[in-house]
Structure formats: C-alpha cells, structure tokens
Write a protein that holds these residues in place. Sequence first.
Motif, short mmCIF file in Angstrom:
data_model
loop_
_atom_site.label_atom_id
_atom_site.label_comp_id
_atom_site.label_asym_id
_atom_site.label_seq_id
_atom_site.Cartn_x
_atom_site.Cartn_y
_atom_site.Cartn_z
N SER A 75 -68.39 28.51 7.69
CA SER A 75 -68.33 29.87 8.19
C SER A 75 -69.38 30.74 7.51
CB SER A 75 -66.93 30.45 7.92
OG SER A 75 -66.86 31.79 8.34
N ASN A 76 -70.11 31.52 8.33
CA ASN A 76 -71.10 32.46 7.81
C ASN A 76 -71.25 33.62 8.79
OD1 ASN A 76 -72.88 31.47 9.89
ND2 ASN A 76 -73.39 29.75 8.54
N ARG A 77 -72.26 34.45 8.60
CA ARG A 77 -72.43 35.61 9.49
C ARG A 77 -72.58 35.20 10.95
NH1 ARG A 77 -73.68 39.96 5.99
NH2 ARG A 77 -74.27 39.19 3.93
N HIS A 78 -73.25 34.06 11.16
CA HIS A 78 -73.48 33.58 12.52
C HIS A 78 -72.20 33.06 13.17
CE1 HIS A 78 -76.95 33.67 14.93
NE2 HIS A 78 -77.30 32.41 14.91
N SER A 79 -71.13 32.95 12.38
CA SER A 79 -69.85 32.45 12.89
C SER A 79 -68.89 33.58 13.26
CB SER A 79 -69.16 31.58 11.84
OG SER A 79 -70.02 30.67 11.23
N THR A 80 -69.36 34.82 13.23
CA THR A 80 -68.47 35.96 13.37
C THR A 80 -67.70 35.96 14.69
OG1 THR A 80 -69.97 37.25 11.98
CG2 THR A 80 -68.31 38.48 13.21
N SER A 110 -82.38 33.03 7.65
CA SER A 110 -81.59 32.65 6.48
C SER A 110 -80.45 33.63 6.25
CB SER A 110 -82.49 32.58 5.24
OG SER A 110 -83.08 33.83 4.97
N TRP A 111 -80.67 34.91 6.58
CA TRP A 111 -79.63 35.91 6.36
C TRP A 111 -78.44 35.70 7.28
CZ3 TRP A 111 -78.14 40.15 9.62
CH2 TRP A 111 -77.23 41.01 9.01
N LEU A 156 -77.37 33.06 8.45
CA LEU A 156 -76.67 31.83 8.05
C LEU A 156 -76.04 31.94 6.66
CD1 LEU A 156 -79.22 29.16 9.35
CD2 LEU A 156 -77.06 29.84 10.40
N SER A 157 -76.15 33.11 6.05
CA SER A 157 -75.57 33.31 4.72
C SER A 157 -74.11 33.76 4.85
CB SER A 157 -76.36 34.36 3.94
OG SER A 157 -76.24 35.63 4.56
N PRO A 158 -73.29 33.48 3.83
CA PRO A 158 -71.87 33.87 3.89
C PRO A 158 -71.68 35.37 3.65
CG PRO A 158 -72.34 32.84 1.79
CD PRO A 158 -73.60 32.71 2.61
N LYS A 182 -65.95 40.25 4.32
CA LYS A 182 -65.05 39.43 5.13
C LYS A 182 -63.70 40.11 5.30
CE LYS A 182 -63.56 34.68 5.85
NZ LYS A 182 -63.63 33.28 5.38
#
Length: 207
Positions: free
Chosen positions: A14-19, A149-150, A152-154, A160
């Motif tokens: 899970s990361n920003r792209h998983s929102t 990269s951002w 994909l960062s947590p 959260k």
Amino acid sequence: MSLVLFSIGNPGPSNRHSTGHIMLKLLLENYSSTVKQLVPKSTYSMTSNADNSLIFIKSNTYMNESAKAWNKVISNEKLPNGSIVIILYDDFENDIPSVKLSKFKKNESHNGVKNLMTVMQNETSYLILKLGIGIGPKPAQASKATMSSWVLSPFTLEQKQTIMSQSFDLCLFYLQQIAEAGGEMGDVGKFDVRVKKQWKREKNGVD
C-alpha cells in the motif's frame, strides 16, 4: 439506478498510488452488513449488495493497465444499464483530505485515468465519473522521476489516519449525494461545488 465503485491502483504494498483501493476497502467495510467480501476474478475483484444497487469493483492490474480490468468487467458481467460508475483514484493535484468529483478531461495527467479514458470516454450505457482522493501536497517543482517515486511512497501515519477518517467521511458524503441525485446532477463541476458547500455547512452545524 446502481452505483458502481471502481478502484484503480497498483497491486502490492500500500502506498499513495493505492489510495483508490484503500478507499474502496473502507467503503466496503462501511457497507459490510449488506455487502459481502470482494471475490477475485483474474484482472478484477467484485462484489455487490443483494439488489445490485451498490457494486464494488477493484482493478487487479497495474495502474497504467486499468483499461484491461474494465474491459474484462464489461465482457464478463452484466452491469445494470444506466449505472453511475465512479472511478476511485489517487488525486495528486489536490491535498489530503480533499475529494473531487469530475468527468474525464482532454489532457488527463493521471496514468490510470488516462488509460481508462481510452475505453470509457465514449461509453453510453453508463455515466462515468471520477472521484479523486487528494494525496498531496505534491513535491514542489517535481520532475517526472520525482513524481513517480513520490506516488509510490507510503503515507505517514498521520496522513493515513486523516484519509481513513476525514477523506473517508467526505467520500461517503459524496456517494450519498450522488445516490440522492441519481443521474440528474446537471453540470458535474457545479455539483461538486454544491456538495463541498453542503459538507462544510453540515460540519459547521449550519442548516
């Protein structure tokens, strides 16, 4: 009228792209009394309530291949005609905990949305809307590599928690307003503004 919530994001951690997926999970938990768990079906996972008025679909493809998941859904499932399909995705143009409802635009900057647009923009059986969940603020003057990269960062723990509380509450409010309006929302941009104003009034205890 059915609401179809379709989340996009990368598989894996899970990361920003998983929102989008994070929000779908939170919404699914909210409706758990009437909706069963997601059932994996190759490129997507899906569930719904008993009368199909609320349908949850999670893309299991990588973000830039989201159209593959949607194509499989359309070929394998019988979504009710006239459904409102709401794409849940990470909106890097807006900050946490903002939420924004919109239609496709000509120059989409989000790779997942851009990919979906290739198969959804001329869809006539459903009303397609985007519900972007803010993940910013994004890095200042970021290059393409920095942004990659951002996203994909947590999230930090505080970020959260804010998404799981404030962003979730706002998303739920949007869905309630969309369901009440049905397909009669008029201009989506103006509808988005009205929902935000109504949310602020209710949060501030103003009728």
